[in-house]
Scaffold this motif. Sequence first.
Motif, PDB file in Angstrom:
ATOM      1  N   ASP A  45      29.839  34.251  31.033  1.00 15.55           N
ATOM      2  CA  ASP A  45      29.502  32.826  31.102  1.00 15.55           C
ATOM      3  C   ASP A  45      28.114  32.551  30.549  1.00 15.55           C
ATOM      4  OD1 ASP A  45      31.918  32.371  32.257  1.00 15.55           O
ATOM      5  OD2 ASP A  45      31.167  32.451  34.321  1.00 15.55           O
ATOM      6  N   LYS A  60      30.056  42.063  36.109  1.00 17.68           N
ATOM      7  CA  LYS A  60      31.386  41.452  35.959  1.00 17.68           C
ATOM      8  C   LYS A  60      31.978  41.644  34.572  1.00 17.68           C
ATOM      9  CE  LYS A  60      29.806  36.783  34.699  1.00 17.68           C
ATOM     10  NZ  LYS A  60      29.847  35.362  35.084  1.00 17.68           N
ATOM     11  N   LYS A 116      40.841  39.596  35.929  1.00 18.55           N
ATOM     12  CA  LYS A 116      39.549  39.043  35.515  1.00 18.55           C
ATOM     13  C   LYS A 116      39.034  38.053  36.567  1.00 18.55           C
ATOM     14  CE  LYS A 116      37.474  36.292  31.765  1.00 18.55           C
ATOM     15  NZ  LYS A 116      37.198  35.089  32.552  1.00 18.55           N
ATOM     16  N   ARG A 117      39.909  37.173  37.020  1.00 18.68           N
ATOM     17  CA  ARG A 117      39.504  36.143  37.976  1.00 18.68           C
ATOM     18  C   ARG A 117      39.077  36.770  39.305  1.00 18.68           C
ATOM     19  NH1 ARG A 117      43.765  33.691  37.721  1.00 18.68           N
ATOM     20  NH2 ARG A 117      44.815  34.376  39.629  1.00 18.68           N
ATOM     21  N   ARG A 118      39.854  37.734  39.795  1.00 15.08           N
ATOM     22  CA  ARG A 118      39.536  38.340  41.091  1.00 15.08           C
ATOM     23  C   ARG A 118      38.260  39.176  41.022  1.00 15.08           C
ATOM     24  NH1 ARG A 118      45.292  40.146  43.951  1.00 15.08           N
ATOM     25  NH2 ARG A 118      46.190  38.026  44.023  1.00 15.08           N
ATOM     26  N   TRP A 119      38.061  39.869  39.918  1.00 10.05           N
ATOM     27  CA  TRP A 119      36.863  40.691  39.797  1.00 10.05           C
ATOM     28  C   TRP A 119      35.598  39.821  39.755  1.00 10.05           C
ATOM     29  CZ3 TRP A 119      35.507  45.410  40.755  1.00 10.05           C
ATOM     30  CH2 TRP A 119      34.324  45.933  40.221  1.00 10.05           C
ATOM     31  N   GLU A 120      35.668  38.722  39.048  1.00 11.42           N
ATOM     32  CA  GLU A 120      34.504  37.838  38.943  1.00 11.42           C
ATOM     33  C   GLU A 120      34.150  37.196  40.279  1.00 11.42           C
ATOM     34  OE1 GLU A 120      35.566  35.098  35.913  1.00 11.42           O
ATOM     35  OE2 GLU A 120      35.031  36.437  34.257  1.00 11.42           O
ATOM     36  N   LYS A 121      35.142  36.972  41.120  1.00  8.96           N
ATOM     37  CA  LYS A 121      34.886  36.325  42.413  1.00  8.96           C
ATOM     38  C   LYS A 121      34.296  37.280  43.441  1.00  8.96           C
ATOM     39  CE  LYS A 121      38.322  32.597  42.146  1.00  8.96           C
ATOM     40  NZ  LYS A 121      39.542  32.022  42.772  1.00  8.96           N
ATOM     41  N   HIS A 125      48.906  41.251  34.103  1.00  6.77           N
ATOM     42  CA  HIS A 125      48.045  40.598  35.085  1.00  6.77           C
ATOM     43  C   HIS A 125      46.583  40.518  34.642  1.00  6.77           C
ATOM     44  CE1 HIS A 125      51.423  40.799  37.894  1.00  6.77           C
ATOM     45  NE2 HIS A 125      51.560  42.083  37.584  1.00  6.77           N
ATOM     46  N   GLN A 179      34.441  35.316  26.220  1.00  6.03           N
ATOM     47  CA  GLN A 179      35.414  35.029  27.271  1.00  6.03           C
ATOM     48  C   GLN A 179      34.972  35.614  28.613  1.00  6.03           C
ATOM     49  OE1 GLN A 179      38.653  36.759  24.771  1.00  6.03           O
ATOM     50  NE2 GLN A 179      39.835  35.016  25.535  1.00  6.03           N
ATOM     51  N   ASP A 233      44.698  38.110  33.408  1.00  5.10           N
ATOM     52  CA  ASP A 233      43.946  36.943  33.885  1.00  5.10           C
ATOM     53  C   ASP A 233      43.647  37.039  35.383  1.00  5.10           C
ATOM     54  OD1 ASP A 233      43.968  35.890  31.348  1.00  5.10           O
ATOM     55  OD2 ASP A 233      45.783  34.702  31.687  1.00  5.10           O
ATOM     56  N   THR A 234      44.616  37.537  36.139  1.00  4.40           N
ATOM     57  CA  THR A 234      44.408  37.693  37.578  1.00  4.40           C
ATOM     58  C   THR A 234      43.319  38.718  37.868  1.00  4.40           C
ATOM     59  OG1 THR A 234      46.747  37.174  37.960  1.00  4.40           O
ATOM     60  CG2 THR A 234      45.545  38.230  39.766  1.00  4.40           C
TER      61      THR A 234
END
Length: 818
Positions: A273, A140, A72-77, A67, A270, A69-70
């Motif tokens: 940003d 992040k 990473k995505r959830r933490w950044e949001k 998981h 990665q 990618d999930t």
Amino acid sequence: MSAYWAGREWAHSPKFEHLEQPSEAAMDDSEMDAALEAIALIKRDSPQRVALLFSKWERLRAVYGKHKDTLKRRWEKKSIEKRKRILNEAWTVTTDTGDKSSMPLHHRPEFNAYKRGLRGEAYKWTYLLPFLNLEDLSDKVNLMLLLDSRAKYEPNVFAWVDSSRIPMAQEFGISRLQTFQHYMLLTGESKMTYGSIFQFGNDSETYDEGWTSVDDGRSFLLGEGFLCLEIQSKILKFLVGICELLLFDVNLENIRHDDADVFESLSLCQLNDSATTEEWCSMMETHTRAQYQVPQQFDIPYLRRLATAKRDETYDEIWALREDPSFFREKLEDKYSFNRNCHIAAFSLAQMSQNRPRSFDQEAFQDAYQKLVFQFYSSANDWNMLLEDLNLIERLRSRYGADISPTKPLPSDYNEALYILWMTLSRAMDDTLVALTVRLAMSIPLRRYYELEIGSTGLTARPKKAKSEKLPPIVALLHDLSDEDQQREFGSLDTLHEIERIMKTNKVQAALIDAPIARLLSELAALGEIDDQIIEHQPRIQCVKKNDALEKCWVKRFETNHIILASLEQPQDWARLCQPLTGFEYPTNRKPNEDNVNQLRAAEAKLDKFWQNVDQHFVRHTGKTLHGLMGKGIDNRTIFRTDPWQPLAVRSEAMKSTTLNCGIESPPGSSRMGQGAQETFTPPPLPMPKQKTRGEAYPSTETRPEKREVEIAPPVRIFTLPKRAFKVAIALFPSDRSDRVPGKIMWADFLHTMSKLEFSIRKVDGSAWYFEPTWAKDLPITFHQPHPTDEIPFAQLRFHGNRLARRYGWTNESFVLA
């Protein structure tokens, strides 16, 4: 020199001093019973602790692998506040019953705890795991780096860094398990070999072998090894808790280690940003991020490039002192002002009459010349020695290959090379710190926080005793640099990072630091960067016993510096050659006309005469010129001089420049404003009866400096630049001096231009920035950010352009507008 060496015959680096083998004979009955009980406890519990550790690691690897990618995505949001809430909840799960310690709030919590005198078990994890704090982990990037590295690599990869803070924590009141005659190995990639316990042998050979493995960090004293297992278990338990909180709606019950996908480590690009924006990491930020990544081994290529950039910076400044009257005047005025203040302070301390002798200013002026020459030439010699040491170490690493391993003893000649490098660094850092402290004491906004003394070595300074909370934050940290106890625990580099952090975030505090102090902080940080990697070398370097050959090598290292200093102390009268300083006014910022050209030539002639006298002075006392004394320590270059003024109608179309006859062609694109006939400047010949020579720069082979291998610039390429960068490039490389008129070039624009020229950029603590071209990594260069303003002065911009032209062969034709 012998006294200096004798004081360090068995001197370890500060972080090497904690190792103590308890003596069985020195224990009383109660201590012996406690030690035996601790050994039995560790032998009983360590297999269970290792099994639990690997169970947590396998679960983390499985969950993260499935998981990533999930996560990473959830933490950044998540917002910052929600991230902190998750971190606190995961931390609470890792605490034992009765442990009410909360997760530290701020960056470097152990530093703050030390300053506040907080000790004991309540602050155990503050000292052992300072990188687990809300301020850093709510970023992040950092948490994802930590998850990625700990999930991908086995616990043995991190054993060294996880245990590195144990000695400091034990010194600050955290209880330790007193054991003897046993040690633990934290190597191997399976639970069957990790945490193996061994007993020191009864015979001297096996005993010494076991103790040496503890001393160089290949194994751990039993109590420290057991605590390291606890540290690693807490980290992995915390990270598993983070994953479970972020994946609250995912079924993780049946996930197995064998099901984990093979994944590649995340890169900063990665995760961040801002990698595409113009925000460049400082050394302080890089070190903060490094705590969350896979530990880097001794990075000799980077250290060699850093030393090359620093050495070449001193070379460029030495040649600028000989070539550029405005640069010479700026440095001399600063040195004179500083020395005059030192002389005034010395007179006051000596309780002498306030009616100073008439020669007072003249003495300060004379002293300024001596210190100016010695400062730059000794610095060049020091960095050249360090670079030679790093080159030798790199060759030895290539020779031994896999024999240099965290699990093997170091080869003796490789260990000796590292030890000599560390000793040389220690001396250079001590000298820089002394210079920094005196400079701080002479600084107008900071002098009230220091007190001066006259010792056998002259004027010295030390911080006034005061409570840290009563000092401005940056002053308290500057005081810490002189605090031997604190430097033994944290090292100078950590303190410099904190100073850099305050300068970046607090403009009021940053304003207390002037440009010379910022440069000294940069010098100390560059030396500290190398020193830090030596201290953290795996395995640790071992002390080398003093012997005649080693002491001769040590004395010879600084022989050139001693000769230069002794020659400068001989009677000479250089002050009259440069007074008044207005004779060095160098109006390169004005458009060319006959008056301005004549003033340029007069300033150049005055500077040439000064250096001719300096070289003649050294020839009389040493038989060699200054550059001849340096030998391979300095390169040969071309010196440019302004041609006589000629009316526009008869000017030559091709720009001509006169050169110093050093056997090197003029670097492409390094043009000066030529006006006609060529005038040749030559360094002084050896004194001979009634004879003069004009052709040869060094009249005999005895005084000719040895040729140094000249670094060849890569083939000149054409860069297509956007308008903002192109404007700066044209200011740096005008087609004619008349094109180079004063204008505002901001430091941010300079950084933007260098990034468009494909340089990787890194901020060094203090004022220095390190630029490494991606197309020629072995040709790095350093520049200093203007301070306290961010506007690059015209003279400094011209100096930057000349350095870049010589380094990379650039001209104004190397750039085109996009």
